[in-house]
Design an enzyme around this catalytic site. Structure first.
Site, PDB file in Angstrom:
ATOM      1  N   ASP A  44     -50.002   3.821   8.408  1.00 50.49           N
ATOM      2  CA  ASP A  44     -51.144   3.079   8.129  1.00 50.49           C
ATOM      3  C   ASP A  44     -51.094   1.581   8.574  1.00 50.49           C
ATOM      4  O   ASP A  44     -52.030   0.870   8.979  1.00 50.49           O
ATOM      5  CB  ASP A  44     -51.008   2.974   6.453  1.00 50.49           C
ATOM      6  CG  ASP A  44     -51.296   4.487   6.082  1.00 50.49           C
ATOM      7  OD1 ASP A  44     -51.743   5.365   6.715  1.00 50.49           O
ATOM      8  OD2 ASP A  44     -51.278   4.802   4.655  1.00 50.49           O
ATOM      9  N   GLU A  46     -49.843   0.571  11.335  1.00 52.93           N
ATOM     10  CA  GLU A  46     -50.265   0.388  12.580  1.00 52.93           C
ATOM     11  C   GLU A  46     -51.542   0.586  12.861  1.00 52.93           C
ATOM     12  O   GLU A  46     -52.148  -0.337  13.578  1.00 52.93           O
ATOM     13  CB  GLU A  46     -49.296   1.576  13.524  1.00 52.93           C
ATOM     14  CG  GLU A  46     -48.106   1.249  13.561  1.00 52.93           C
ATOM     15  CD  GLU A  46     -46.910   2.490  13.856  1.00 52.93           C
ATOM     16  OE1 GLU A  46     -45.879   2.408  14.190  1.00 52.93           O
ATOM     17  OE2 GLU A  46     -47.330   3.692  13.446  1.00 52.93           O
ATOM     18  N   LEU A  94     -78.857  25.868  -4.276  1.00 55.94           N
ATOM     19  CA  LEU A  94     -78.093  27.238  -3.906  1.00 55.94           C
ATOM     20  C   LEU A  94     -78.500  28.136  -5.345  1.00 55.94           C
ATOM     21  O   LEU A  94     -78.451  27.863  -6.256  1.00 55.94           O
ATOM     22  CB  LEU A  94     -76.749  27.252  -3.709  1.00 55.94           C
ATOM     23  CG  LEU A  94     -76.017  26.471  -2.368  1.00 55.94           C
ATOM     24  CD1 LEU A  94     -74.556  26.386  -2.555  1.00 55.94           C
ATOM     25  CD2 LEU A  94     -76.492  27.522  -1.221  1.00 55.94           C
ATOM     26  N   GLU A 135     -67.467  28.971   2.353  1.00 55.63           N
ATOM     27  CA  GLU A 135     -67.079  27.595   1.926  1.00 55.63           C
ATOM     28  C   GLU A 135     -66.880  27.299   0.672  1.00 55.63           C
ATOM     29  O   GLU A 135     -67.923  27.709  -0.235  1.00 55.63           O
ATOM     30  CB  GLU A 135     -67.834  26.683   2.763  1.00 55.63           C
ATOM     31  CG  GLU A 135     -68.366  26.796   4.345  1.00 55.63           C
ATOM     32  CD  GLU A 135     -69.901  25.979   4.261  1.00 55.63           C
ATOM     33  OE1 GLU A 135     -70.301  25.104   3.785  1.00 55.63           O
ATOM     34  OE2 GLU A 135     -70.616  26.985   5.140  1.00 55.63           O
ATOM     35  N   LYS A 137     -67.271  25.302  -2.738  1.00 56.07           N
ATOM     36  CA  LYS A 137     -68.659  24.345  -2.931  1.00 56.07           C
ATOM     37  C   LYS A 137     -67.745  23.064  -3.604  1.00 56.07           C
ATOM     38  O   LYS A 137     -67.750  23.170  -4.932  1.00 56.07           O
ATOM     39  CB  LYS A 137     -69.595  25.291  -3.941  1.00 56.07           C
ATOM     40  CG  LYS A 137     -70.816  24.742  -4.750  1.00 56.07           C
ATOM     41  CD  LYS A 137     -71.525  25.420  -5.177  1.00 56.07           C
ATOM     42  CE  LYS A 137     -73.081  25.279  -5.607  1.00 56.07           C
ATOM     43  NZ  LYS A 137     -73.065  23.821  -6.118  1.00 56.07           N
ATOM     44  N   ASP A 139     -67.742  19.956  -5.691  1.00 56.56           N
ATOM     45  CA  ASP A 139     -68.479  19.504  -6.754  1.00 56.56           C
ATOM     46  C   ASP A 139     -68.475  17.757  -6.532  1.00 56.56           C
ATOM     47  O   ASP A 139     -67.706  17.245  -7.092  1.00 56.56           O
ATOM     48  CB  ASP A 139     -68.147  19.875  -7.878  1.00 56.56           C
ATOM     49  CG  ASP A 139     -69.044  19.439  -9.295  1.00 56.56           C
ATOM     50  OD1 ASP A 139     -70.052  19.218  -8.910  1.00 56.56           O
ATOM     51  OD2 ASP A 139     -68.770  19.695 -10.348  1.00 56.56           O
ATOM     52  N   GLU A 203     -71.038  16.761   1.281  1.00 58.16           N
ATOM     53  CA  GLU A 203     -70.769  16.276  -0.074  1.00 58.16           C
ATOM     54  C   GLU A 203     -69.889  15.338  -0.020  1.00 58.16           C
ATOM     55  O   GLU A 203     -68.798  15.341   0.645  1.00 58.16           O
ATOM     56  CB  GLU A 203     -70.123  17.667  -0.806  1.00 58.16           C
ATOM     57  CG  GLU A 203     -70.293  17.600  -2.365  1.00 58.16           C
ATOM     58  CD  GLU A 203     -71.657  18.005  -2.625  1.00 58.16           C
ATOM     59  OE1 GLU A 203     -72.454  18.530  -1.878  1.00 58.16           O
ATOM     60  OE2 GLU A 203     -71.706  18.241  -3.820  1.00 58.16           O
ATOM     61  N   TYR A 255     -71.293  20.744   5.409  1.00 55.66           N
ATOM     62  CA  TYR A 255     -71.341  22.116   5.244  1.00 55.66           C
ATOM     63  C   TYR A 255     -72.652  22.611   6.045  1.00 55.66           C
ATOM     64  O   TYR A 255     -73.000  23.468   6.009  1.00 55.66           O
ATOM     65  CB  TYR A 255     -71.282  22.543   3.885  1.00 55.66           C
ATOM     66  CG  TYR A 255     -72.347  21.979   2.887  1.00 55.66           C
ATOM     67  CD1 TYR A 255     -73.866  21.860   3.211  1.00 55.66           C
ATOM     68  CD2 TYR A 255     -71.841  20.831   1.976  1.00 55.66           C
ATOM     69  CE1 TYR A 255     -74.694  21.224   2.236  1.00 55.66           C
ATOM     70  CE2 TYR A 255     -72.829  20.185   1.080  1.00 55.66           C
ATOM     71  CZ  TYR A 255     -74.065  20.363   1.561  1.00 55.66           C
ATOM     72  OH  TYR A 255     -74.912  19.605   0.579  1.00 55.66           O
ATOM     73  N   LYS A 343     -69.768  31.705  -8.307  1.00 56.01           N
ATOM     74  CA  LYS A 343     -69.110  30.777  -9.398  1.00 56.01           C
ATOM     75  C   LYS A 343     -68.393  31.532 -10.441  1.00 56.01           C
ATOM     76  O   LYS A 343     -68.712  32.825 -10.893  1.00 56.01           O
ATOM     77  CB  LYS A 343     -70.269  30.048 -10.186  1.00 56.01           C
ATOM     78  CG  LYS A 343     -70.932  28.933  -9.508  1.00 56.01           C
ATOM     79  CD  LYS A 343     -71.842  28.346 -10.077  1.00 56.01           C
ATOM     80  CE  LYS A 343     -72.755  26.951  -9.141  1.00 56.01           C
ATOM     81  NZ  LYS A 343     -73.386  26.479  -9.785  1.00 56.01           N
ATOM     82  N   CYS A 437     -45.117  18.395 -44.888  1.00 56.26           N
ATOM     83  CA  CYS A 437     -44.907  19.064 -43.639  1.00 56.26           C
ATOM     84  C   CYS A 437     -45.131  20.581 -43.990  1.00 56.26           C
ATOM     85  O   CYS A 437     -44.433  20.893 -45.167  1.00 56.26           O
ATOM     86  CB  CYS A 437     -43.543  19.116 -43.224  1.00 56.26           C
ATOM     87  SG  CYS A 437     -43.092  19.985 -41.972  1.00 56.26           S
ATOM     88  N   CYS A 440     -41.426  22.552 -43.804  1.00 57.64           N
ATOM     89  CA  CYS A 440     -40.111  22.175 -44.882  1.00 57.64           C
ATOM     90  C   CYS A 440     -40.915  21.583 -46.178  1.00 57.64           C
ATOM     91  O   CYS A 440     -39.905  21.402 -47.094  1.00 57.64           O
ATOM     92  CB  CYS A 440     -39.233  21.350 -44.179  1.00 57.64           C
ATOM     93  SG  CYS A 440     -39.862  19.634 -43.902  1.00 57.64           S
ATOM     94  N   CYS A 455     -43.380  14.643 -39.428  1.00 63.09           N
ATOM     95  CA  CYS A 455     -42.570  15.127 -40.528  1.00 63.09           C
ATOM     96  C   CYS A 455     -41.389  14.040 -40.569  1.00 63.09           C
ATOM     97  O   CYS A 455     -40.772  13.941 -39.430  1.00 63.09           O
ATOM     98  CB  CYS A 455     -41.947  16.490 -40.514  1.00 63.09           C
ATOM     99  SG  CYS A 455     -40.865  16.959 -41.507  1.00 63.09           S
ATOM    100  N   CYS A 460     -35.806  19.311 -40.625  1.00 63.16           N
ATOM    101  CA  CYS A 460     -36.756  20.488 -40.695  1.00 63.16           C
ATOM    102  C   CYS A 460     -36.582  21.460 -39.855  1.00 63.16           C
ATOM    103  O   CYS A 460     -36.225  21.452 -38.550  1.00 63.16           O
ATOM    104  CB  CYS A 460     -38.161  19.707 -40.655  1.00 63.16           C
ATOM    105  SG  CYS A 460     -39.665  20.799 -40.161  1.00 63.16           S
TER     106      CYS A 460
HETATM  107  S1  IVH Z   1     -75.208  24.762   1.329  1.00 64.56           S
HETATM  108  C1  IVH Z   1     -79.430  24.849   2.170  1.00 64.56           C
HETATM  109  N1  IVH Z   1     -72.820  24.646   1.231  1.00 64.56           N
HETATM  110  O1  IVH Z   1     -74.097  22.532  -3.861  1.00 64.56           O
HETATM  111  C2  IVH Z   1     -78.240  25.330   1.523  1.00 64.56           C
HETATM  112  N2  IVH Z   1     -74.143  23.308  -0.601  1.00 64.56           N
HETATM  113  O2  IVH Z   1     -75.860  23.787  -6.054  1.00 64.56           O
HETATM  114  C3  IVH Z   1     -77.871  24.281   0.527  1.00 64.56           C
HETATM  115  N3  IVH Z   1     -72.513  22.177  -2.308  1.00 64.56           N
HETATM  116  O3  IVH Z   1     -77.087  20.734  -3.088  1.00 64.56           O
HETATM  117  C4  IVH Z   1     -76.686  23.665   0.314  1.00 64.56           C
HETATM  118  N4  IVH Z   1     -70.539  22.793  -1.048  1.00 64.56           N
HETATM  119  O4  IVH Z   1     -74.840  19.609  -2.708  1.00 64.56           O
HETATM  120  C5  IVH Z   1     -73.873  24.343   0.493  1.00 64.56           C
HETATM  121  N5  IVH Z   1     -70.436  24.478   1.094  1.00 64.56           N
HETATM  122  C6  IVH Z   1     -71.699  24.026   0.714  1.00 64.56           C
HETATM  123  C7  IVH Z   1     -71.703  23.431  -0.558  1.00 64.56           C
HETATM  124  C8  IVH Z   1     -72.798  22.932  -0.995  1.00 64.56           C
HETATM  125  C9  IVH Z   1     -71.432  21.924  -2.007  1.00 64.56           C
HETATM  126  C10 IVH Z   1     -73.565  21.321  -2.938  1.00 64.56           C
HETATM  127  C11 IVH Z   1     -74.728  20.872  -2.171  1.00 64.56           C
HETATM  128  C12 IVH Z   1     -75.988  21.441  -2.759  1.00 64.56           C
HETATM  129  C13 IVH Z   1     -75.565  22.149  -4.014  1.00 64.56           C
HETATM  130  C14 IVH Z   1     -76.193  23.241  -4.441  1.00 64.56           C
END
Ligand code: IVH
Length: 715
Positions: A44, A46, A94, A135, A137, A139, A203, A255, A343, A437, A440, A455, A460
């Site tokens: 870091d 460097e 999605l 992939e 997802k 959050d 994301e 993504y 999910k 307690c 006891c 206690c 105890c």
């Molecule tokens: S594809 C057109 N791929 O999930 C396809 N979304 O619930 C739409 N998200 O708004 C998105 N990881 O913010 C896709 N590997 C992934 C994702 C992903 C997270 C989020 C994205 C989207 C939301 C939908």
């Protein structure tokens, strides 16, 4: 790469513009190695030196600044408000499935739809070539990045999908977001080209270790914390002052692209690889499968280890790989038909509180817990939830008979989030902590200003069982073979009244007990015997003095050398020890002030337990600094070493482990690279452990860590 060598890569030149450009190339290359490849070549410091050199040139010659220079990534001037951005292609959501069955149904829909669009024969041919990309997802917050002629010109939030906010200045500050693509020199995959107008979707999120650090700082500076990494990421992205965003450890994972064909690829898989090749980070856990069952097997395995990742994920996404099939499938207004988010079922449920009872812990702490009408949450049946302490119950006004919202987060114990007041029975009474307690029958106390109730009876039986469990644990006296059940029997049978009695056990005490054959009895007795020779710090941990965990125990053992000397120390002498504040000092003094505890110390001594470290020299004399401190700092046994913590350690909290590493001169870092010296792995260690193994980084457990840092502590 020491700075002297820099001229080897960045030719010294009298032309500031050429020199700046050479530095930019190097900075981009190292940034890419760090954030995208996860394989840094330089430290870091460097990297910072290269960055500083570029800043200096740009400050002296403003005319050489380019719109894609990496120095812009530290944040420009604040803005008054965010402008609006119209998304040329809507940012869709999605579709969801909450079971493997749901995903299979989606798979069938895909095939049916292709048949409708194409006719059966063509669909059958295509189905044969069907493949799925998976992939995680992540959050976080969805963003759209626009590169014009390879330069990042716009970053936007999703907004309502059609109209988002312009967060360009903030997005520029995110580490790992290239300001220019391709970010690095070198050939691209066959046929891949960066189109003149490229929009990339991804994301933005906060890695969990970064979120924890951010919360620590927020607590220290502002006295508050952020509720969760998602909101903290969203809040960090919506700062009007980009330097604030720059100070947050945000990351990006990409993504997709609204028009992937423009990159010269024919499949989603190739698109993700192309994005990575031009410098946009992708998820290393992505996979491609030709068979939906194989894809589901991977998805299930991945979901099962999701809790061990360094980011929040709310599922895993399956996408049809071939772009022509994606096109044929198309989208509905809400989501594309070619993708589905898999999910796990909801982790919240409502149920009824059947009873509220109180457990007694090792220190005598009374912890209320709810017995619940059994309810399935995320695939497991939940019938208990911790209620933490009296205030937790009273603040939420949780009563027996109430319907409550219960949440299960990963492997964590279920929590009662809130009561549904509309469903409260009319006869439900407020709950109060018992004043005696429950085990006891002796009185309990609660110090004003503190949350916990204790206690008061040191004898105890429940406390004793918990104390013995703690005493024999691995980080303490490390006595194998004494399980909870056996200890409880000893207490019930009157064989042990305190932990010193363990040393009076004879084989006859174990004979005739279920599961105890001769060999096992001998092993237990030998294990008890061997524990007599543990270093003082382990004994101190085992005594269970409040606030004396492994770090403090090591500091006290180093400073005092014997149980006797520690017993004689007053609060002034104790607070003189590094890492020992007034609260810890008061707790130690209070412990030794209890006659029963002093008697225990004597009984342990009489039983032949080592209560003084041989060859001990006071820390002050050893260090010559006279501060009596426990911290070895830069000269410690881990000086200059980088360690990564992962999983749950058997006795130390993460903070304790980090404190010990730092006291020994080491540095705790968040992610594993070839430069990591050790990965300290505990229970449920996840991807970091796998990565360490892949890179050949040394992996140690808690005992190994204690061995390492222990060499710096006089014994
Ligand atoms: S594809 C057109 N791929 O999930 C396809 N979304 O619930 C739409 N998200 O708004 C998105 N990881 O913010 C896709 N590997 C992934 C994702 C992903 C997270 C989020 C994205 C989207 C939301 C939908």
């Amino acid at each position: 790469m020491p700075s002297d060598d820099r001229s080897a890569v960045v030719p010294s030149s009298d032309d500031p513009s050429a020199r700046a450009e050479a530095l930019r190339r190097e900075i981009r290359r190292h940034s890419h190695l760090y954030y995208v490849r996860d394989a840094p070549e330089i430290s870091d410091a460097e990297y910072d030196a290269l960055f500083k050199a570029l800043q200096d040139i740009e400050a002296a010659h403003p005319d050489v600044v380019t719109p894609d220079t990496p120095t812009l990534a530290i944040g420009g001037p604040p803005v008054d408000a965010f402008g609006k951005v119209q998304h040329p292609h809507p940012m869709l959501s999605l579709d969801n499935a909450f079971s493997a069955e749901g995903v299979r149904t989606w798979g069938e829909r895909v095939l049916r739809r292709l048949a409708e669009v194409d006719g059966d024969a063509a669909a059958a041919a295509r189905a044969a070539s069907l493949a799925y990309v998976l992939e995680p997802k992540v959050d976080g917050v969805a963003v759209a990045l626009r590169y014009r002629d390879g330069v990042l010109v716009q970053g936007a939030t999703r907004g309502d999908g059609t109209l988002g906010e312009d967060i360009t200045a903030n997005v520029r500050t995110i580490r790992g977001v290239p300001l220019r693509v391709p970010a690095v020199d070198g050939p691209l995959p066959d046929g891949v080209a960066v189109p003149p107008d490229l929009e990339v979707r991804g994301e933005v999120y906060l890695p969990l270790d970064g979120f924890a650090a951010m919360n620590e700082r927020a607590l220290a500076v502002e006295g508050r914390t952020y509720a969760n990494p998602r909101n903290a990421a969203a809040g960090s992205l919506r700062q009007l002052d980009p330097t604030i965003t720059a100070s947050r450890p945000l990351r990006l994972i990409t993504y997709g692209v609204p028009d992937p064909h423009a990159l010269g690829v024919a499949s989603h898989w190739d698109l993700l690889n192309a994005l990575e090749a031009i410098g946009l980070p992708g998820n290393p856990d992505r996979r491609r499968f030709a068979d939906l069952d194989d894809a589901l097997a991977y998805a299930d395995a991945w979901l099962a280890r999701r809790a061990s990742l360094n980011y929040l994920a709310d599922g895993i996404v399956l996408k049809v790989d071939a772009l022509d099939l994606q096109d044929a499938l198309g989208s509905v207004s809400h989501h594309p038909r070619w993708a589905i988010a898999y999910k796990t079922a909801s982790e919240e449920a409502t149920t009824v509180v059947v009873a509220i009872n109180v457990n007694v812990g090792r220190t005598g702490k009374l912890v209320p817990h709810a017995t619940l009408a059994p309810v399935g949450i995320g695939g497991v049946t939940v019938s208990q939830a911790t209620l933490h302490n009296e205030d937790y119950v009273t603040e939420r006004d949780i009563r027996v008979g109430d319907t409550v919202l219960v949440k299960r987060a990963g492997e964590v114990i279920p929590q009662v989030i809130k009561v549904v007041p509309e469903l409260r029975p009319s006869d439900a009474l407020p709950w109060h902590m018992p004043d005696r307690c429950p085990v006891c029958g002796e009185p309990v106390t609660r110090t004003p200003g503190e949350a916990d109730t204790y206690c008061t009876n040191a004898a105890c039986p429940e406390q004793l069982v918990r104390h013995v469990e703690h005493f024999v644990a691995r980080g303490a006296m490390d006595i194998d073979g004494l399980g909870e059940k056996l200890v409880a029997q000893f207490v019930t049978d009157g064989l042990i009244a305190d932990v010193a009695d363990l040393y009076n056990l004879v084989p006859a005490d174990l004979e005739g007990r279920e599961g105890f054959a001769e060999k096992r009895i001998a092993n237990v007795i030998a294990a008890v015997d061997a524990s007599r020779h543990r270093p003082l710090r382990r004994l101190l941990i085992g005594l269970g003095i409040r606030h004396v965990g492994s770090t403090v125990a090591a500091a006290l053992a180093g400073a005092f050398g014997s149980l006797d000397a520690l017993a004689g120390a007053d609060e002034t002498a104790l607070t003189a020890v590094d890492g020992v504040g007034p609260e810890i000092a008061a707790s130690v003094v209070a412990w030794f002030a209890v006659p029963r505890n002093r008697a225990l110390a004597q009984r342990l001594t009489a039983a032949g337990v080592r209560v003084a470290d041989p060859d001990w020299t006071p820390r002050a004399a050893v260090e010559g600094g006279g501060d009596g401190g426990a911290a070895n700092g830069a000269a410690g046994p881990l000086a200059g070493k980088k360690l990564v913590l992962t999983g749950t350690l058997p006795t130390m909290t993460r903070e304790e482990a980090a404190a010990r590493i730092e006291a020994a001169g080491g540095k705790v870092v968040g992610s594993v690279s070839a430069k990591t010296d050790y990965v300290v792995a505990g229970e449920a260690a996840g991807s970091k452990l796998a990565k360490a193994q892949a890179l050949g980084v040394a992996v140690i457990d808690e005992a190994g860590l204690i061995d390492l840092v222990g060499t710096g502590i006089p014994m």
